[in-house]
Scaffold this motif. Sequence first.
Motif, PDB file in Angstrom:
ATOM      1  N   PRO A 196      -1.348   2.460  -1.940  1.00 48.86           N
ATOM      2  CA  PRO A 196      -0.923   1.665  -0.779  1.00 48.86           C
ATOM      3  C   PRO A 196      -1.675   0.346  -0.665  1.00 48.86           C
ATOM      4  O   PRO A 196      -1.097  -0.667  -0.261  1.00 48.86           O
ATOM      5  CB  PRO A 196      -1.229   2.599   0.393  1.00 48.86           C
ATOM      6  CG  PRO A 196      -1.132   3.967  -0.174  1.00 48.86           C
ATOM      7  CD  PRO A 196      -1.674   3.849  -1.573  1.00 48.86           C
ATOM      8  N   GLY A 197      -2.981   0.369  -1.020  1.00 51.45           N
ATOM      9  CA  GLY A 197      -3.745  -0.879  -0.954  1.00 51.45           C
ATOM     10  C   GLY A 197      -3.192  -1.943  -1.886  1.00 51.45           C
ATOM     11  O   GLY A 197      -3.112  -3.119  -1.531  1.00 51.45           O
ATOM     12  N   ALA A 198      -2.782  -1.494  -3.081  1.00 53.45           N
ATOM     13  CA  ALA A 198      -2.219  -2.441  -4.039  1.00 53.45           C
ATOM     14  C   ALA A 198      -0.839  -2.923  -3.604  1.00 53.45           C
ATOM     15  O   ALA A 198      -0.390  -3.995  -4.015  1.00 53.45           O
ATOM     16  CB  ALA A 198      -2.131  -1.787  -5.413  1.00 53.45           C
ATOM     17  N   MET A 199      -0.168  -2.118  -2.782  1.00 53.39           N
ATOM     18  CA  MET A 199       1.188  -2.460  -2.338  1.00 53.39           C
ATOM     19  C   MET A 199       1.187  -3.274  -1.057  1.00 53.39           C
ATOM     20  O   MET A 199       2.230  -3.765  -0.630  1.00 53.39           O
ATOM     21  CB  MET A 199       1.969  -1.169  -2.075  1.00 53.39           C
ATOM     22  CG  MET A 199       2.148  -0.289  -3.286  1.00 53.39           C
ATOM     23  SD  MET A 199       3.375  -0.960  -4.386  1.00 53.39           S
ATOM     24  CE  MET A 199       4.789  -1.026  -3.311  1.00 53.39           C
ATOM     25  N   ARG A 200       0.019  -3.400  -0.447  1.00 53.19           N
ATOM     26  CA  ARG A 200      -0.044  -3.952   0.918  1.00 53.19           C
ATOM     27  C   ARG A 200       0.624  -5.319   1.040  1.00 53.19           C
ATOM     28  O   ARG A 200       1.438  -5.551   1.930  1.00 53.19           O
ATOM     29  CB  ARG A 200      -1.500  -4.036   1.344  1.00 53.19           C
ATOM     30  CG  ARG A 200      -1.700  -4.663   2.713  1.00 53.19           C
ATOM     31  CD  ARG A 200      -3.154  -4.657   3.101  1.00 53.19           C
ATOM     32  NE  ARG A 200      -3.387  -5.407   4.319  1.00 53.19           N
ATOM     33  CZ  ARG A 200      -4.564  -5.531   4.893  1.00 53.19           C
ATOM     34  NH1 ARG A 200      -5.614  -4.918   4.371  1.00 53.19           N
ATOM     35  NH2 ARG A 200      -4.692  -6.242   5.991  1.00 53.19           N
ATOM     36  N   GLN A 201       0.270  -6.219   0.132  1.00 50.13           N
ATOM     37  CA  GLN A 201       0.795  -7.577   0.258  1.00 50.13           C
ATOM     38  C   GLN A 201       2.306  -7.627   0.021  1.00 50.13           C
ATOM     39  O   GLN A 201       3.031  -8.334   0.739  1.00 50.13           O
ATOM     40  CB  GLN A 201       0.093  -8.507  -0.722  1.00 50.13           C
ATOM     41  CG  GLN A 201       0.395  -9.967  -0.470  1.00 50.13           C
ATOM     42  CD  GLN A 201      -0.572 -10.879  -1.181  1.00 50.13           C
ATOM     43  OE1 GLN A 201      -0.581 -10.966  -2.396  1.00 50.13           O
ATOM     44  NE2 GLN A 201      -1.402 -11.568  -0.432  1.00 50.13           N
ATOM     45  N   SER A 202       2.783  -6.873  -0.951  1.00 44.34           N
ATOM     46  CA  SER A 202       4.225  -6.866  -1.226  1.00 44.34           C
ATOM     47  C   SER A 202       5.001  -6.316  -0.038  1.00 44.34           C
ATOM     48  O   SER A 202       6.036  -6.865   0.358  1.00 44.34           O
ATOM     49  CB  SER A 202       4.517  -6.023  -2.472  1.00 44.34           C
ATOM     50  OG  SER A 202       3.860  -6.547  -3.605  1.00 44.34           O
TER      51      SER A 202
END
Length: 227
Positions: A196-202
């Motif tokens: 989720p952290g890696a997906m946050r910006q997208s």
Amino acid sequence: MTVSLVFLAVLMAVFGGWLFSYSFRVRPWEAQAAGSRQVQGLGGGQVPPAATAPRVGLAVFLAVVTSLFALTISAYLMRQEMAHDWHPLAVPGLLWWNTACLVLGSVALQLAWRAARHEQPAWLLRGLLAGGGLTIAFILGQALAWWQLQAAGHYLAANPANAFFFLLTALHAAHLLGGLFVWSRCLFRLQQGATPGAMRQSVELCALYWHFLLLVWAILFVLLLRT
């Protein structure tokens, strides 16, 4: 032209207000940690932490889209003022259900964004699926409304009001389809094991884009209802 300027001002004010509020909520220790990633300005100042490259890119894109819709609305109103061959089109009641789908889709993506911030992969997946599914339902509902109008004899070429109805709604649906392409990439990355952290910006950019298109649809819907 006045309507176009007001439309532009409202949309840009909403988005600018979001950027300002986001900057206002940034914690000092977070800002300090992000200091190494900040870009130094020519005058020695620092770019605000909230003004990341993806957000600025999205803001520029939304400004272009806003101009496109503003010009189309201006053309709609100017053509209506000619009036000699303008026959108002009764807005299908189905659009109310479609609007509800879009509102719920925007809410679902907002919840997905929240889940990404709080590292909740299950809720992130649910939010993305619900947001995309409701948006697809909205587009299918719009297609059904177009079919109903055609079946009732309200053909696109029969009247300028009909043509503008199809143009405005199709233009809005096309932008949602573009958003669904980005949404599908987010979903694919999540299925491939992205955190989720890696997906946050997208997910954040998806949610903001959906909120923007919801606002645009609200303006278009009111315009179609009142004219």
